[in-house]
Structures are given as C-alpha cells and as structure tokens.
Write a protein that holds these residues in place. Structure first.
Motif, PDB file in Angstrom:
ATOM      1  N   HIS A 268       0.854  -1.181   0.000  1.00  0.00           N
ATOM      2  CA  HIS A 268       0.000   0.000   0.000  1.00  0.00           C
ATOM      3  C   HIS A 268       0.895   1.237   0.000  1.00  0.00           C
ATOM      4  O   HIS A 268       1.533   1.537   0.992  1.00  0.00           O
ATOM      5  CB  HIS A 268      -0.903  -0.021   1.246  1.00  0.00           C
ATOM      6  N   ALA A 269       0.942   1.903  -1.143  1.00  0.00           N
ATOM      7  CA  ALA A 269       1.761   3.108  -1.241  1.00  0.00           C
ATOM      8  C   ALA A 269       0.887   4.328  -1.037  1.00  0.00           C
ATOM      9  O   ALA A 269      -0.217   4.392  -1.548  1.00  0.00           O
ATOM     10  CB  ALA A 269       2.441   3.172  -2.606  1.00  0.00           C
ATOM     11  N   VAL A 366      19.353 -10.533   2.643  1.00  0.00           N
ATOM     12  CA  VAL A 366      18.357  -9.606   3.191  1.00  0.00           C
ATOM     13  C   VAL A 366      18.733  -9.238   4.623  1.00  0.00           C
ATOM     14  O   VAL A 366      19.027 -10.113   5.436  1.00  0.00           O
ATOM     15  CB  VAL A 366      16.959 -10.255   3.193  1.00  0.00           C
ATOM     16  N   THR A 367      18.756  -7.931   4.915  1.00  0.00           N
ATOM     17  CA  THR A 367      19.029  -7.491   6.277  1.00  0.00           C
ATOM     18  C   THR A 367      17.833  -6.710   6.806  1.00  0.00           C
ATOM     19  O   THR A 367      16.899  -6.419   6.059  1.00  0.00           O
ATOM     20  CB  THR A 367      20.256  -6.560   6.313  1.00  0.00           C
ATOM     21  N   MET A 368      17.891  -6.357   8.072  1.00  0.00           N
ATOM     22  CA  MET A 368      16.797  -5.576   8.655  1.00  0.00           C
ATOM     23  C   MET A 368      16.695  -4.195   8.011  1.00  0.00           C
ATOM     24  O   MET A 368      15.656  -3.554   8.048  1.00  0.00           O
ATOM     25  CB  MET A 368      16.975  -5.454  10.177  1.00  0.00           C
ATOM     26  N   LYS A 369      17.775  -3.750   7.420  1.00  0.00           N
ATOM     27  CA  LYS A 369      17.748  -2.463   6.725  1.00  0.00           C
ATOM     28  C   LYS A 369      16.726  -2.536   5.581  1.00  0.00           C
ATOM     29  O   LYS A 369      15.923  -1.626   5.381  1.00  0.00           O
ATOM     30  CB  LYS A 369      19.162  -2.167   6.222  1.00  0.00           C
ATOM     31  N   HIS A 370      16.777  -3.627   4.831  1.00  0.00           N
ATOM     32  CA  HIS A 370      15.809  -3.797   3.741  1.00  0.00           C
ATOM     33  C   HIS A 370      14.390  -3.855   4.292  1.00  0.00           C
ATOM     34  O   HIS A 370      13.472  -3.265   3.743  1.00  0.00           O
ATOM     35  CB  HIS A 370      16.098  -5.093   2.953  1.00  0.00           C
ATOM     36  N   VAL A 371      14.259  -4.603   5.386  1.00  0.00           N
ATOM     37  CA  VAL A 371      12.937  -4.757   5.990  1.00  0.00           C
ATOM     38  C   VAL A 371      12.398  -3.389   6.411  1.00  0.00           C
ATOM     39  O   VAL A 371      11.239  -3.058   6.180  1.00  0.00           O
ATOM     40  CB  VAL A 371      13.011  -5.703   7.203  1.00  0.00           C
ATOM     41  N   GLY A 376       6.605  -0.398   6.110  1.00  0.00           N
ATOM     42  CA  GLY A 376       5.434   0.477   6.049  1.00  0.00           C
ATOM     43  C   GLY A 376       4.547   0.127   4.867  1.00  0.00           C
ATOM     44  O   GLY A 376       3.325   0.017   4.983  1.00  0.00           O
ATOM     45  N   LEU A 377       5.186  -0.076   3.713  1.00  0.00           N
ATOM     46  CA  LEU A 377       4.455  -0.429   2.495  1.00  0.00           C
ATOM     47  C   LEU A 377       3.646  -1.708   2.679  1.00  0.00           C
ATOM     48  O   LEU A 377       2.542  -1.846   2.162  1.00  0.00           O
ATOM     49  CB  LEU A 377       5.441  -0.678   1.348  1.00  0.00           C
TER      50      LEU A 377
ATOM     51  N   PRO B 297       3.799   9.670   8.565  1.00  0.00           N
ATOM     52  CA  PRO B 297       5.072  10.313   8.865  1.00  0.00           C
ATOM     53  C   PRO B 297       6.184   9.623   8.091  1.00  0.00           C
ATOM     54  O   PRO B 297       7.176  10.223   7.735  1.00  0.00           O
ATOM     55  CB  PRO B 297       5.247  10.094  10.357  1.00  0.00           C
ATOM     56  N   GLU B 298       5.960   8.373   7.830  1.00  0.00           N
ATOM     57  CA  GLU B 298       7.017   7.645   7.146  1.00  0.00           C
ATOM     58  C   GLU B 298       7.224   8.189   5.740  1.00  0.00           C
ATOM     59  O   GLU B 298       8.324   8.407   5.271  1.00  0.00           O
ATOM     60  CB  GLU B 298       6.664   6.173   7.061  1.00  0.00           C
TER      61      GLU B 298
END
Lengths: 411, 618
Positions: A268-269, A366-371, A376-377, B297-298
C-alpha cells in the motif's frame, strides 16, 4: 497530472503481441483462435459518425493510442515507484494499492510502467499468455488428447502485459464470453477471452479502484484468490489461468475500499502532494515539454528507461540467489505480532518484498535495513482500525520497528 | 439563441471561456452560479467563439452508462444481424465541447466515467462483448447551482478553470440581459462582434506558441498554489497554461503580472483549502506543518530531503526579488471571498415549509446497466436481453436442438436474459449534527468523531453514507457533505472549533436541506443523529443576518418546532443523543426527540460504539 496525450500511431505493447500471434502454433481447438485471425472475419461495424473510423475488431489489440509519459521522467513519488518495481521483480508480492491526493501522478506512473517491463515467454499466439507448461496442460485437458510435445511448440517473447480495467467494464468483457462474430460467420461457439485472460502473468490496473462496482469486485476477489478464471455459458465451459499483479489507485476521499479487496493488495503506497517548489516547477516543465513534442521527450529519456529496464531484469535474475537469515525472519514475525496483525500474509509479504528490494539493490542477503525500508508499504493497510486512534499507521509501524530493531541489536 | 458577445455581466466566466477557446488543454470551465444568472445561456453561446464545426454535445443528466460510454446499437444490430457499435456521448464530444448543465446533480457513476475519459483522452469500451477504444478528448464546460449540492472534487480537479462563485448578480447587468433577450440589439452588430472575437481568438491560438514564461514566474505561481494549500500538481500545470493563454489573447510574447493574476483567480483560488500565511510566517513555515494531519510520517521521512527546499533552491529564491510573490499575495487577498475555507458554497436559501408530504421517491435507485442473471432474480432488462439474443437468431433457427420449438419471431434462451441493475442507493444517509457549543463541546466532539468513524468503517458494506453538521455560535455549518470517506470526516472533526451559542434551528434547517439534496440523488433513507442537550438559544434569523435582533425564547422554540414537524413529515428518521449530565438536564433533549418523532437516548459520556449501536438499532 495532465493526461492530455496526443493521439499518435505508435503501436502499443499489446498490439505487437497480437501481431506476433497471427499464426496459430499447434493444432488449435476453435475456442483458441487468435485474436488477429478473428479480426479478419469479424463483422463488427462502426456506426455513428466516428471521429476516426475503426477497423472492425476486437480487442486486446489496439489498446492505447497515445504515448505514455516516461516512467523515469516522473518526479518524486518514490514510494509508489519502488512498490511497482518490486512487484515486477517478484509478482508474488501481490500488487500495489496506490492511494493519495488528487493530481499527483498516480495513474500516469502506473501507465508509464509498460515501457520498463521485462519480457516473458509464451507459446506463440496464446491469448491467455500461459507458460509452456500451463499451455500443454490446458490443451491436453481440453481435447482429451495426449502427448503435446513441448518441444514442438513455438515460443515467443512478449513484454509483460499491462491491462487497464475501466470502471464501466461489464462482467462479460472482464471474464470473457462467447464470441458472437465467430458464431455468426462460421456457426461455431467460440470463447472470446476477456481482460482477465489478457492480464495473465501481467498487471491488471484499476484506476479509481474504490469506485469499482461491487459485482466486479466480487469477480476480482474470486479470481485473485484462485488464480483461475472459470466461465460457464451458452454451452461452453472454459477455465484458464489468470494470475496477475493487481494495481489499484484512487483518492481516499472519494470513498473507502472494501476490506476484502484492501486485504488482497500486497503493498500500500501513499501519495502526497509534493511541497517543494523547485520540484513542482520541474514537474510543470516536464509535462509541458512532453505535451509539446512527446516523441522528442521520449527520446530524451530513452537511455534512462533502458537502464532501468535492465536493472529490473538483473534484479529478477538475481532474486533466486537472495537469502535471508532466520534471525531476520524472527524479527519480522515479532514486528507483525507486536502490531497485532491477523494471519500470516503480513510476514509473507514483508519477506518477499524485502527479498525483491535486496535484489533491486544488487545485494544477495536480506538485512533488517531492507525490511525497514519496506515494512510500512507492507503493513500499513493491515493494521486493525481503531476509530479513536490518533496515531497513524506509519508512526505505529515505525515505533514497533524501532523496538524490534533495538531488541535485535541488544541481543 | 443569444450570442456570446451579447451576454452582459459574468465577465470572469467569459474570460474563462475565451482562455479555454485559446488553449483547449486547459480541459474545461466550470461555472457555479445562482439560478437565472444566465450561466447556461453563456455556456451554450461558447460554441460561437469556437471554429465552425466544432462538436458541441450537451449531456443529459439522466444519461445511462450505455449512452455515455458507447455500446451496441440495437436497431442497426437487429437490422443487419451483426453487432453494430454505437459511440457514446463522451466520444461524440471528441475534439469539441461536452456541456453539462447542473453538473452537481450528475449521477456519481457518470461523473466517474467522465473523470476517466478526461484523464485518458479516450474511452475504453469493455462491455457487452465489445472491446474498443474511442477517442474522447473534449473540453468540459459545466454549470451548476451550488445550492443543489457540490461537484465531486475529483472531477473539479481535472478541469482547468473554475470560475469563482458569484451569488449576487448586478441588478443593472441583469436588466441588460433581459433587454438582450427582448432583442434590442442590431443583429448586424452582433455578427460583426462575433467575427471580431473569433478573429482575436484565432490569432491568440497562433500566438500561444510564441509566448514564454520565466522560471521565476512559474515559481511564483507554484508558491502561490502551495500557500493556498492546493492539492496535487494538476493545478500548477493549469495555472501556467492559463497565464500563457491570457498573454496570447493580449498578443504578447511574455507573461505579465495581469496574466498571472487572472490565472490565480481562475485556477488556484477556487481550489484553495486554506488562507495563505502572511509573509514572514509563510517563509519560515516548517514543511511538516503542511500535510494534513493524517499523513504518514514515514512518507514524510522519505520525502524529507524533498520537502525541505534544498539549499540551491532556497538561495535562488532569496536572490530574486520578492516582488512577484508579494504581488501574488496581494492579488489573492483582494480576491479571496470571506468564506474561502467554508468549501461548501451551498445552502443559503430561505426556508420554505410548503414542500412537505411530497411522495417519497420509492424507486430503488437508478437503472444503470444490465448484467447476466436469472430470470427471477430481478427485473428483466428487456432491451439488453434482445440485444444479446439478436445476433444468434440465424444460428439458432438452424440449430436442430431448437427444432421442436414453436416458430416464434425471436428465439431467446436463458443465457440471453439480462437483469436490471440499479445504482444501489439503498443504504442510509446518517446526518450527524453535533452540538459544538458550550463547555461539553470537546467531549461531545470526541464521541461524535469516534461514532462517525466507526459508522464509516461499516459504511462500505452497508452502503451507508455520513454527513456531518456542527452547530455553534450563530449558525450551523456543513463540515462534511454526504460521503463515505473516513479520512475526510476525521480531518474535518480534527480542526473543528468549539464554544459559543447553540443555533439548534439553524442545524435542523441545514440538516433538512442536506437531506433534500440527498433525496434528489436517490438516497431515500435518511436519519438525523443529533448529539446535543437540545437547548437551542439562537434564532434562525441570526444565522443569515448579523444585525438580526436576538430572538426570544418562544420564537426559538417555535422555529425548532415547525422545522421538526417538516422534517418528520418528510419521512426523515431521527435520534437525539443527550450527553448532558443528568442533574443539569431540563428535559429539552427528550422534547426535541419527541418533536422530531424520533427516539431519545441518554448517554452521558457515551462511547462511540454506543452511539453507533443506537443509530444502527433504530
């Protein structure tokens, strides 16, 4: 964005597809006659003073008469662009819902997508865009015949189809129906594939998705869940694969989306009005430039378009090699649990999207950075709605993410 | 037929149409105006200043989806035995003008199709076995009377020019209109004037390619859009186009101040969502304040580098003289009507109590389309059934299976049967009227907010709609016209001020008006949900006349009473939710419920869910 595109004669992707499909590959049952072949026989007449007289015919083919604004020339709205790209890289993510302010380029961006899509294989002329395996299986089932040798089939490459579902579409055109022209001219009951068939293995785009008629929403939910379209009518029974990436856009102020449909979208963008003057001036300039001379404008962005297309293809190839550590998976699960998200679609979507994101960045782990980038999306529309809640979805997700990340670091 | 040049008054609307004639990419002109102002005459006269032969198609309000988009031509299909395509109204307007009178009364599905056609420049016909693309690039000219209701924002957004609303027509100008109608003008004068005007427009069209606009001017326009809180990028593009067209009309090669002022007046101001901040405030206004409160906010985080104007841009802006912007702000200040933030222009009408008892419109919505279905599952749509049967006749007559059948003229099988589908308006419109006066206001607001939001959560399933009216001070105000949008309702409630008197009669009146408008759009079930202690202390007169004498208690009571009776007679259901502490209550709220023929609920500290339950249980 302004959509006033000049009418030009540029052929769309779908047209090329159908052109290529003129010759039926194998011995084909009638129901599978190609669109191009049919067009010749079709006696549809255009009455009324048509501004541009149309040759008879059907479908699939001559969609689109204008040039689409180039994807790479779209200013800002990174969230939407990223969502779309990740869905190309891995269609199993489950589509994108783009909601936001009016006039922010939602439909322009989606329609621009066609130009940066990679190619897929299909049996030459197959109007259902099936994979070779699906084709073989489907044909054998139908005819009761055996031994359709995959090696004997001609394979062609077509760009991933993008099919536009207009709000006024009727059910028969969405699902497919009996082809009346065929019936009239040759007395044969033939099935005429609908938009769902055209969209197989591609994108199905619905603008103003929140305004779509309820009975069409039902059809879509049904097909999206099963990946198959079943039509029983006038003595014909057809079943064909219909797996597509659902892309919807709309303005939340025009109405709410049905919860079941909302749930279908992987991502969801959210789109908001750009508030930077320089950027907005840039948008106005580019739009004017495009309107003045679309061809020249396209040419200007040609290189960037090709570059992006290649980058997407590279990511697609890299995707199978991307791996994820179990600890990351645990963190994802914890995040979803803390946010109180029902079912497991949240975790699954995050996992797939994070993989695609890593691949797009050319990384294999895959790292938490990618997550973090894509959580949010993936989750925004899955949070339980509390009418009295003042904190909005994004903040909530960020807060929980920070907690999980904090814990993860502490460990 | 009155010629364009003969029409007196409405200068701004005329200017707007001329700009559109010069640059059709402006998309269209919308003219909101009171009844009898001559707006539709003007719109129809627009054809005069377009090149000869330009299509001018008037859209009937009761248009069906078929006729709008296009479909199968029944007559021709039956005659020829093959399917014949008929173009819809939208594609017939291609290259010309689509004119809609009473735009705000247009059915919402028709509005969606028009929006779609505008954004594509063509119509996708995917219906009844047809799959075609018809070009449909047109200018939309729409007129409407704001007291009939508002036009959907999505549609307005796609139309370049919205002429600012003028309620009061100059009396002298109208007199002239009348004299024109009576034919006092020399037809030869008219002809010459028209010829001249057409020449001017033709010249401007050619000039348009040679007009340029500077970067600073564009920045000023965009900045203005920003400070007025205009949504999206379309308005930016339209403003620049309007300014260019204006310069072209004046046969100039450069855009000047007056062009920009006109563009702001016609494009930006009607889209304003807030008053511009005054200079220094405007300048150090942090971007975080700009998005509506419910934004992610994101999303902002991601956009952050974009939102804070980067160093370059800032320098640039400081370098150039602030003159332009200053000027723009001045233009705005002089043009902004007082009620700019009160987006609803509607409902300043006088009360009329004579229309009670009119038969309810008991149609179940409007017939929109036919779809395949079982014979008994609904009303059979005869013509679509015939259409789908027609092409098969030849085949079926030769079909052996049909041999035993009696020789009828038409062979119709169950697959042909089409059922009528109505635009489903069977849901209920809940009109929330929230008392925002006095000390309980904050508390009530929170409850109303929760209740509205939860009702809306269910709204999609039940097809319910919610409108929101608040009353405080001297008059009631429509915060949210009938809608299914949670976002908007929340946003409106978030910013609602509280305190002051209790104009109960004004609220009832406004609610009644809203209900009547909804009725014209096919919503039959309407319910008032009033959250109040029922103690009105403001007369109806005060709402519209600042100098009105303070109404007496009896007067106020009488107003409420007669309005309540009218509302009840119109078949509008009502519940009154009293949130007043018991010992303070003097029984006004139960009395109000009684007058309205509705139910009374006493829910001090009511929870949102309880209010919803009360409303739904009724």
């Amino acid at each position: 964005m302004l959509q006033g595109l000049k009418v030009t004669t540029k052929r769309s992707i779908m047209t090329q597809t159908e052109q290529a499909g003129k010759k039926p590959a194998a011995k084909k049952p009638v129901a599978k006659k190609t669109v191009a072949a049919k067009a010749k026989a079709a006696p549809t007449v255009t009455a009324a003073p048509a501004p541009a007289p149309k040759p008879a015919g059907k479908p699939a083919g001559k969609k689109k008469s204008g040039l689409a604004f180039p994807f790479t020339a779209i200013v800002g709205q990174e969230e939407m662009k990223l969502s779309l790209i990740l869905n190309i890289i891995d269609p199993r993510i489950g589509g994108v819902l783009v909601m936001g302010h009016r006039g922010t380029g939602k439909s322009t961006t989606v329609r621009a997508l066609a130009e940066v899509l990679p190619l897929i294989d299909r049996v030459q002329g197959d109007t259902y865009n099936r994979t070779v395996e699906e084709f073989v299986e489907g044909e054998e089932l139908k005819k009761g015949q055996k031994a359709l040798d995959p090696a004997s089939l001609k394979i062609e490459k077509i760009p991933v189809p993008v099919v536009d579902l207009p709000l006024g579409a009727t059910e028969d055109r969405v699902c497919g129906t009996i082809d009346i022209e065929q019936a009239l001219t040759s007395g044969v009951k033939a099935f005429e594939p609908g938009l769902l068939a055209q969209a197989n293995r591609g994108f199905l785009y619905i603008d103003e998705v929140n305004l779509l008629d309820d009975h069409l929403v039902d059809v879509l939910l049904d097909v999206a869940a099963s990946g198959k379209n079943v039509v029983e009518r006038e003595g014909i029974s057809i079943r064909h694969p219909a797996r597509f990436v659902l892309v919807g856009s709309g303005n939340p102020e025009e109405g709410e989306l049905r919860p079941q449909l909302l749930d279908r979208f992987g991502l969801h963008a959210r789109i908001i009005t750009i508030l930077d003057v320089a950027k907005r001036v840039d948008i106005v300039k580019r739009r004017r430039e495009f309107d003045e001379d679309p061809d020249a404008f396209m040419k200007k962005y040609n290189r960037e378009q090709l570059k992006l297309q290649k980058k997407i293809q590279t990511a697609k190839d890299l995707l199978p090699q991307v791996t994820m550590d179990d600890t990351v998976l645990t963190d994802i699960a914890r995040l979803c649990m803390n946010l109180g998200i029902d079912g497991h679609r949240g975790e699954l979507t995050i996992t797939r999207t994070a993989h695609a994101h890593a691949a797009f960045l050319g990384q294999t782990v895959v790292t938490m950075k990618h997550v973090k980038d894509i959580a949010g999306l993936c989750l925004r529309h899955r949070l339980r709605k509390d009418p009295l809640e003042t904190l909005d979805a994004g903040e909530k997700i960020d807060r929980e993410l920070a907690k999980v990340l904090g814990e993860a670091e502490a460990v | 037929m009155i010629a364009f040049t003969d029409i007196v008054g409405m200068d701004l609307a005329k200017q707007a149409l001329m700009l559109l004639a010069v640059d059709s990419e402006l998309g269209g002109v919308v003219i909101p105006s009171a009844v009898g102002s001559g707006k539709s005459t003007l719109a129809r006269a627009f054809a005069d200043i377009l090149p000869e032969g330009t299509p001018f198609v008037e859209l009937p309000l009761n248009v069906t989806e078929d006729r709008l988009i296009g479909g199968v031509d029944l007559e021709a299909t039956l005659a020829s035995g093959v399917r014949v395509v008929q173009h819809g109204v939208l594609s017939k307007a291609h290259g010309g003008v689509l004119y809609v009178d009473s735009l705000s009364l247009l059915d919402s599905s028709a509005v969606s199709h028009i929006m779609d056609a505008i954004s594509r420049g063509e119509v996708l016909v995917e219906r009844e076995g047809l799959s075609e693309v018809h070009p449909a690039k047109f200018m939309l000219v729409g007129t409407y009377d704001p007291t009939d209701g508002e036009v959907r924002m999505g549609l307005l957004d796609r139309i370049g020019i919205i002429v600012p609303f003028t309620a009061n027509n100059d009396y002298r100008a109208r007199k002239k209109i009348v004299s024109t109608v009576l034919g006092e003008r020399d037809p030869e004068d008219t002809r010459d004037e028209l010829k001249m005007l057409s020449g001017i427009i033709q010249a401007a069209k050619e000039q348009l390619h040679h007009v340029s606009i500077t970067k600073e001017q564009m920045q000023a326009l965009v900045q203005t859009a920003l400070s007025l809180g205009v949504e999206g990028n379309r308005a930016d593009i339209f403003t620049v186009r309007a300014a260019l067209a204006s310069a072209a009309l004046a046969q100039r090669t450069d855009v000047e101040e007056e062009d920009m002022k006109l563009a702001i007046k016609l494009v930006l101001i009607p889209r304003a969502t807030r008053m511009p901040e005054r200079e220094q405030e405007a300048e150090d206004l942090p971007p975080q304040e700009e998005p509506p409160p419910d934004e992610e906010p994101e999303a902002e985080d991601e956009e952050a580098p974009a939102d804070t104007p980067d160093a370059d841009a800032e320098e640039e802006q400081e370098e150039k003289p602030d003159m332009l912007e200053e000027l723009m702000m001045d233009a705005i200040e002089t043009e902004l009507p007082d009620n700019i933030l009160n987006i609803s222009l509607a409902s300043k009408k006088k009360a009329k109590s004579g229309s009670r008892g009119e038969a309810l419109n008991n149609k179940r919505g409007r017939f929109v389309r036919a779809q395949p279905g079982e014979m008994r599952s609904g009303k059979v749509a005869l013509i679509p059934t015939l259409i789908s049967a027609a092409p098969w006749q030849e085949t079926r007559k030769n079909d052996k299976k049909m041999a035993g059948r009696p020789k009828t003229a038409l062979i119709i099988t169950k697959d042909d049967v089409k059922i009528k589908r109505f635009r489903d308006k069977s849901g209920t419109l809940f009109i929330f009227m929230v008392d925002a006066s006095g000390s309980m206001a904050l508390n009530r607001m929170r409850q109303a907010k929760g209740a509205v939001a939860s009702l809306l959560q269910n709204a999609y399933v039940h097809r319910d709609q919610v409108a929101l009216i608040s009353f405080r001070g001297k008059q009631a105000q429509v915060l949210l016209p009938p809608s299914q949008s949670v976002d908007r309702a929340k946003r409106e409630l978030d910013v609602l001020p509280t305190g002051g008197g209790t104009p109960l009669a004004s609220a009832l009146f406004l609610g009644w008006e809203t209900a009547k408008q909804a009725r014209t759009k096919g919503i039959t079930q309407i319910m008032f949900v009033m959250i109040t202690d029922g103690r009105g202390n403001m007369g109806l007169q005060a709402a519209y006349d600042p100098n009105a004498e303070k109404a007496s208690k009896e007067q106020i009571e009488q107003e409420v009473e007669s309005l309540s009776l009218s509302i009840q007679a119109d078949g509008i259901a009502a519940i009154v939710i009293d949130t007043q502490m018991n010992y303070l209550s003097r029984g006004e709220a139960p009395k109000l419920a009684q007058k309205l023929g509705g139910r009374y609920f006493y829910l001090p500290n009511a929870k949102a869910d309880q209010i919803v339950e009360a409303a739904l249980s009724f």
